[in-house]
Design a protein around this motif. Structure first.
Motif, mmCIF file in Angstrom:
data_model
loop_
_atom_site.group_PDB
_atom_site.id
_atom_site.type_symbol
_atom_site.label_atom_id
_atom_site.label_comp_id
_atom_site.label_asym_id
_atom_site.label_seq_id
_atom_site.Cartn_x
_atom_site.Cartn_y
_atom_site.Cartn_z
ATOM 1 N N SER A 124 49.263 42.645 34.437
ATOM 2 C CA SER A 124 48.281 43.142 35.799
ATOM 3 C C SER A 124 48.210 42.141 37.124
ATOM 4 C CB SER A 124 47.072 42.724 34.843
ATOM 5 O OG SER A 124 47.208 43.423 33.557
ATOM 6 N N GLY A 125 48.497 40.651 36.865
ATOM 7 C CA GLY A 125 48.522 40.104 38.435
ATOM 8 C C GLY A 125 50.082 40.657 38.972
ATOM 9 N N TYR B 64 45.312 35.787 40.968
ATOM 10 C CA TYR B 64 44.358 36.510 40.381
ATOM 11 C C TYR B 64 44.386 35.664 39.251
ATOM 12 C CZ TYR B 64 45.090 39.911 43.686
ATOM 13 O OH TYR B 64 45.227 41.101 44.996
ATOM 14 N N TYR B 65 42.615 35.758 38.598
ATOM 15 C CA TYR B 65 42.168 35.090 37.675
ATOM 16 C C TYR B 65 41.367 36.634 36.506
ATOM 17 C CZ TYR B 65 42.351 30.604 39.498
ATOM 18 O OH TYR B 65 42.894 29.425 40.854
ATOM 19 N N LEU B 66 42.029 35.755 35.267
ATOM 20 C CA LEU B 66 41.804 36.728 34.391
ATOM 21 C C LEU B 66 40.519 36.518 34.045
ATOM 22 C CD1 LEU B 66 42.364 38.986 31.606
ATOM 23 C CD2 LEU B 66 42.863 36.556 30.714
ATOM 24 N N CYS C 131 40.460 41.798 36.630
ATOM 25 C CA CYS C 131 40.737 39.818 36.914
ATOM 26 C C CYS C 131 40.177 40.120 38.577
ATOM 27 C CB CYS C 131 42.569 39.815 36.607
ATOM 28 S SG CYS C 131 43.534 41.256 38.209
ATOM 29 N N THR C 132 40.831 38.888 38.817
ATOM 30 C CA THR C 132 39.653 38.998 40.434
ATOM 31 C C THR C 132 40.707 38.315 40.827
ATOM 32 O OG1 THR C 132 37.261 38.570 41.582
ATOM 33 C CG2 THR C 132 38.623 36.859 39.465
ATOM 34 N N ALA D 256 48.096 40.261 30.546
ATOM 35 C CA ALA D 256 47.184 40.212 31.978
ATOM 36 C C ALA D 256 48.433 39.624 33.323
ATOM 37 C CB ALA D 256 46.846 38.770 31.773
#
Length: 149
Positions: free
Chosen positions: A71-72, A89-91, A143-144, A68
């Motif tokens: 990913s960020g 960025y939040y998972l 993520c968003t 994660a």
């Protein structure tokens, strides 16, 4: 664009710090496409004192967290922002997580994350962790981006 990043550059992109920072180096990144990074797993990791003292194994949830975090880094690079500009960025989702082999002290955990979709600020990734060419974990991550003030 292909880039490498050392720990000082990673610290600019991730809000995580010891003991939660789980990416040591980015070896290749193509923004909007994929990232290759790694985590050196050592016996000094704080989670090994309790998981498990007689046979230390890296918790699967922390392998997912390392993926994660990679990913960020990819997401930040793809949109050209940093946390200093007020965004994180939040998972928000993990699907189809599978663990295939244990990760132990002395392993170098290779992280490969591919961005598969970006729609209205929701990013989807396929992620794979490996040690010495053997897949140890796989998952689909989401993520968003959120503003922080």
């Amino acid at each position: 664009m292909t880039t490498t990043q050392d720990i000082s550059q990673i610290l600019e992109l991730l809000p995580h710090r010891y003991p939660m920072l789980l990416v040591d180096r980015v070896v290749e990144q193509v923004n909007g496409k994929y990232i290759k990074a790694y985590k050196n797993v050592t016996i000094n990791e704080p989670f090994f004192t309790g998981h498990f003292p007689q046979k230390p194994i890296m918790p699967g949830v922390l392998i997912l967290e390392a993926l994660a975090q990679a990913s960020g880094i990819l997401a930040f690079g793809s949109v050209g922002k940093t946390p200093a500009q007020g965004s994180l960025y939040y998972l928000v989702g993990i699907d189809n997580a599978r663990f295939k082999q244990p990760v132990v002290p002395g392993d170098q955990l290779h992280l490969y994350v591919e961005m598969t979709r970006n729609m209205r600020g929701i990013y989807k990734f396929t992620a794979e962790a490996s040690v010495e060419g053997r897949v140890v974990a796989q998952a689909e991550l989401m993520c968003t981006e959120r503003s922080v003030s």
